[in-house]
Design a protein around this motif. Structure first.
Motif, PDB file in Angstrom:
ATOM      1  N   ARG A  45      88.736  76.615  85.525  1.00 32.11           N
ATOM      2  CA  ARG A  45      89.166  76.357  86.902  1.00 32.11           C
ATOM      3  C   ARG A  45      90.644  75.955  86.943  1.00 32.11           C
ATOM      4  NH1 ARG A  45      84.022  73.306  86.990  1.00 32.11           N
ATOM      5  NH2 ARG A  45      82.547  74.604  88.107  1.00 32.11           N
ATOM      6  N   GLN A  46      91.351  76.497  87.935  1.00 35.33           N
ATOM      7  CA  GLN A  46      92.730  76.088  88.187  1.00 35.33           C
ATOM      8  C   GLN A  46      92.745  74.765  88.960  1.00 35.33           C
ATOM      9  OE1 GLN A  46      95.409  77.654  86.996  1.00 35.33           O
ATOM     10  NE2 GLN A  46      94.084  79.139  85.996  1.00 35.33           N
ATOM     11  N   VAL A  47      91.745  74.600  89.824  1.00 31.98           N
ATOM     12  CA  VAL A  47      91.605  73.394  90.632  1.00 31.98           C
ATOM     13  C   VAL A  47      90.222  72.819  90.364  1.00 31.98           C
ATOM     14  CG1 VAL A  47      91.539  72.501  92.994  1.00 31.98           C
ATOM     15  CG2 VAL A  47      93.119  74.345  92.413  1.00 31.98           C
ATOM     16  N   ALA A  48      90.161  71.511  90.165  1.00 32.93           N
ATOM     17  CA  ALA A  48      88.875  70.863  89.881  1.00 32.93           C
ATOM     18  C   ALA A  48      87.897  71.089  91.033  1.00 32.93           C
ATOM     19  CB  ALA A  48      89.073  69.376  89.648  1.00 32.93           C
ATOM     20  N   ARG A  49      86.640  71.322  90.696  1.00 32.56           N
ATOM     21  CA  ARG A  49      85.576  71.519  91.688  1.00 32.56           C
ATOM     22  C   ARG A  49      85.163  70.154  92.227  1.00 32.56           C
ATOM     23  NH1 ARG A  49      80.277  70.897  91.653  1.00 32.56           N
ATOM     24  NH2 ARG A  49      78.970  72.237  92.902  1.00 32.56           N
ATOM     25  N   VAL A  50      85.041  70.061  93.550  1.00 37.19           N
ATOM     26  CA  VAL A  50      84.561  68.834  94.175  1.00 37.19           C
ATOM     27  C   VAL A  50      83.049  68.795  94.011  1.00 37.19           C
ATOM     28  CG1 VAL A  50      84.325  67.588  96.351  1.00 37.19           C
ATOM     29  CG2 VAL A  50      86.472  68.760  95.814  1.00 37.19           C
ATOM     30  N   HIS A  51      82.568  67.719  93.414  1.00 34.31           N
ATOM     31  CA  HIS A  51      81.146  67.576  93.085  1.00 34.31           C
ATOM     32  C   HIS A  51      80.620  66.303  93.754  1.00 34.31           C
ATOM     33  CE1 HIS A  51      77.434  67.625  90.890  1.00 34.31           C
ATOM     34  NE2 HIS A  51      77.766  66.659  90.060  1.00 34.31           N
ATOM     35  N   VAL A  52      79.898  66.470  94.866  1.00 35.71           N
ATOM     36  CA  VAL A  52      79.393  65.330  95.627  1.00 35.71           C
ATOM     37  C   VAL A  52      77.967  65.025  95.169  1.00 35.71           C
ATOM     38  CG1 VAL A  52      78.923  64.392  97.918  1.00 35.71           C
ATOM     39  CG2 VAL A  52      80.833  65.987  97.591  1.00 35.71           C
ATOM     40  N   VAL A  53      77.758  63.763  94.780  1.00 33.36           N
ATOM     41  CA  VAL A  53      76.470  63.341  94.235  1.00 33.36           C
ATOM     42  C   VAL A  53      75.906  62.222  95.107  1.00 33.36           C
ATOM     43  CG1 VAL A  53      75.284  62.448  92.191  1.00 33.36           C
ATOM     44  CG2 VAL A  53      77.328  63.871  91.921  1.00 33.36           C
ATOM     45  N   VAL A  56      78.911  59.679  96.008  1.00 34.39           N
ATOM     46  CA  VAL A  56      80.160  59.577  95.263  1.00 34.39           C
ATOM     47  C   VAL A  56      80.675  61.000  95.066  1.00 34.39           C
ATOM     48  CG1 VAL A  56      79.645  57.406  94.094  1.00 34.39           C
ATOM     49  CG2 VAL A  56      78.975  59.559  93.024  1.00 34.39           C
ATOM     50  N   THR A  57      81.989  61.134  95.059  1.00 35.06           N
ATOM     51  CA  THR A  57      82.599  62.444  94.860  1.00 35.06           C
ATOM     52  C   THR A  57      83.324  62.447  93.526  1.00 35.06           C
ATOM     53  OG1 THR A  57      82.860  62.774  97.239  1.00 35.06           O
ATOM     54  CG2 THR A  57      84.231  64.121  95.790  1.00 35.06           C
ATOM     55  N   LEU A  58      82.870  63.334  92.653  1.00 35.40           N
ATOM     56  CA  LEU A  58      83.487  63.501  91.338  1.00 35.40           C
ATOM     57  C   LEU A  58      84.304  64.784  91.348  1.00 35.40           C
ATOM     58  CD1 LEU A  58      80.326  62.689  89.183  1.00 35.40           C
ATOM     59  CD2 LEU A  58      82.096  61.113  89.957  1.00 35.40           C
ATOM     60  N   LEU A  59      85.286  64.871  90.480  1.00 39.05           N
ATOM     61  CA  LEU A  59      86.069  66.090  90.334  1.00 39.05           C
ATOM     62  C   LEU A  59      85.721  66.704  88.994  1.00 39.05           C
ATOM     63  CD1 LEU A  59      89.491  64.908  91.765  1.00 39.05           C
ATOM     64  CD2 LEU A  59      87.697  66.239  92.902  1.00 39.05           C
ATOM     65  N   SER A  79      74.965  72.960 100.605  1.00 38.79           N
ATOM     66  CA  SER A  79      75.445  71.796  99.854  1.00 38.79           C
ATOM     67  C   SER A  79      74.412  71.268  98.857  1.00 38.79           C
ATOM     68  CB  SER A  79      75.814  70.662 100.810  1.00 38.79           C
ATOM     69  OG  SER A  79      74.635  70.108 101.390  1.00 38.79           O
ATOM     70  N   TYR A  80      73.138  71.590  99.058  1.00 35.65           N
ATOM     71  CA  TYR A  80      72.035  71.100  98.212  1.00 35.65           C
ATOM     72  C   TYR A  80      71.928  69.571  98.236  1.00 35.65           C
ATOM     73  CZ  TYR A  80      71.294  75.777  96.348  1.00 35.65           C
ATOM     74  OH  TYR A  80      71.013  77.110  96.231  1.00 35.65           O
ATOM     75  N   MET A  81      72.541  68.943  99.244  1.00 38.41           N
ATOM     76  CA  MET A  81      72.547  67.481  99.283  1.00 38.41           C
ATOM     77  C   MET A  81      71.134  66.913  99.420  1.00 38.41           C
ATOM     78  SD  MET A  81      74.457  64.934  98.799  1.00 38.41           S
ATOM     79  CE  MET A  81      76.003  65.798  98.829  1.00 38.41           C
ATOM     80  N   ASP A  82      70.325  67.476 100.307  1.00 34.36           N
ATOM     81  CA  ASP A  82      68.954  66.971 100.467  1.00 34.36           C
ATOM     82  C   ASP A  82      68.150  67.142  99.184  1.00 34.36           C
ATOM     83  OD1 ASP A  82      69.495  66.265 103.100  1.00 34.36           O
ATOM     84  OD2 ASP A  82      68.631  68.099 103.936  1.00 34.36           O
ATOM     85  N   GLU A  83      68.287  68.306  98.558  1.00 36.83           N
ATOM     86  CA  GLU A  83      67.555  68.564  97.313  1.00 36.83           C
ATOM     87  C   GLU A  83      68.010  67.632  96.195  1.00 36.83           C
ATOM     88  OE1 GLU A  83      67.703  72.463  99.635  1.00 36.83           O
ATOM     89  OE2 GLU A  83      69.030  70.788  99.252  1.00 36.83           O
ATOM     90  N   LYS A  84      69.321  67.400  96.117  1.00 39.89           N
ATOM     91  CA  LYS A  84      69.842  66.490  95.091  1.00 39.89           C
ATOM     92  C   LYS A  84      69.356  65.060  95.348  1.00 39.89           C
ATOM     93  CE  LYS A  84      74.242  67.866  95.540  1.00 39.89           C
ATOM     94  NZ  LYS A  84      75.702  68.054  95.279  1.00 39.89           N
ATOM     95  N   ARG A  85      69.328  64.666  96.619  1.00 37.78           N
ATOM     96  CA  ARG A  85      68.889  63.307  96.955  1.00 37.78           C
ATOM     97  C   ARG A  85      67.415  63.096  96.589  1.00 37.78           C
ATOM     98  NH1 ARG A  85      71.795  59.904  99.616  1.00 37.78           N
ATOM     99  NH2 ARG A  85      73.048  61.466 100.715  1.00 37.78           N
TER     100      ARG A  85
END
Length: 198
Positions: free
Chosen positions: A60-68, A51-54, A168-174
């Protein structure tokens, strides 16, 4: 752990969107409720199981894309909501706007009051205490502060992250969230699921 078990037992007795949102926040490691409630069907990637959260926190001027990444428990909740809310702008909506965080806060306050009265919680707690509990328990499980920061979108505005560390730290987050789901199952049942840590 006993208080978290009591909280989960109380959640099991409830139903509805607010309960789904609290469960999802819990299984996703304690994500910020306001961000989670703005989740749109387009923010869900079932193929990547994310899921992608903002995250607009900070200056921040622009919301950070936070993929979980989603563990199996989170995936079940999100898949069910995608079907139930087909054609709606948000997964957690009754109309055309996201559900208000206050609804989840009220659900949590109700559970907290009942637990204090029953003696299963030492003191009243709020929804933000659940987020803190998740991070504290992830730390106790040996999940590094760097991975926890990536997982919970903490303090990621420094020079290192902005300019140098593009991983991306995706593997570590998973891995962390799969271990977390197993830990929650262990807490709920009172039985260790495994002594092997990935």
């Amino acid at each position: 752990e006993s208080e978290l078990r009591g909280f989960m037992e109380a959640l099991e007795q409830q139903s509805g969107l607010a309960t789904d949102a609290i469960w999802l926040a819990l299984y996703l490691g304690g994500q910020r409720i306001a961000q989670l409630l703005r989740l749109r069907p387009a923010d869900v990637d079932l193929d990547a199981c994310t899921v992608t959260l903002l995250d607009p926190k900070g200056a921040r001027q622009v919301a950070r894309v936070h993929v979980v990444p989603m563990n199996e428990r989170a995936l079940v909740i999100v898949t069910r909501l995608l079907v139930a809310k087909a054609g709606k702008p948000f997964l957690f909506t009754l109309r055309k706007v996201p559900m208000r965080p206050e609804k989840l806060s009220a659900t949590t306050a109700e559970i907290s009051a009942a637990m204090v009265k029953a003696g299963t919680a030492r003191e009243p707690f709020q929804l933000r205490d659940i987020r803190r509990t998740c991070e504290t328990m992830l730390a106790k499980m040996g999940i590094s502060s760097d991975v926890r920061a990536q997982l919970l979108s903490h303090g990621l505005g420094g020079v290192q992250i902005r300019h140098y560390d593009k991983h991306s730290y995706m593997d570590e987050k998973r891995v962390a969230l799969n271990a977390w789901a197993a830990k929650l199952d262990e807490i709920a049942t009172g039985k260790a699921t495994s002594n092997v840590v990935p």
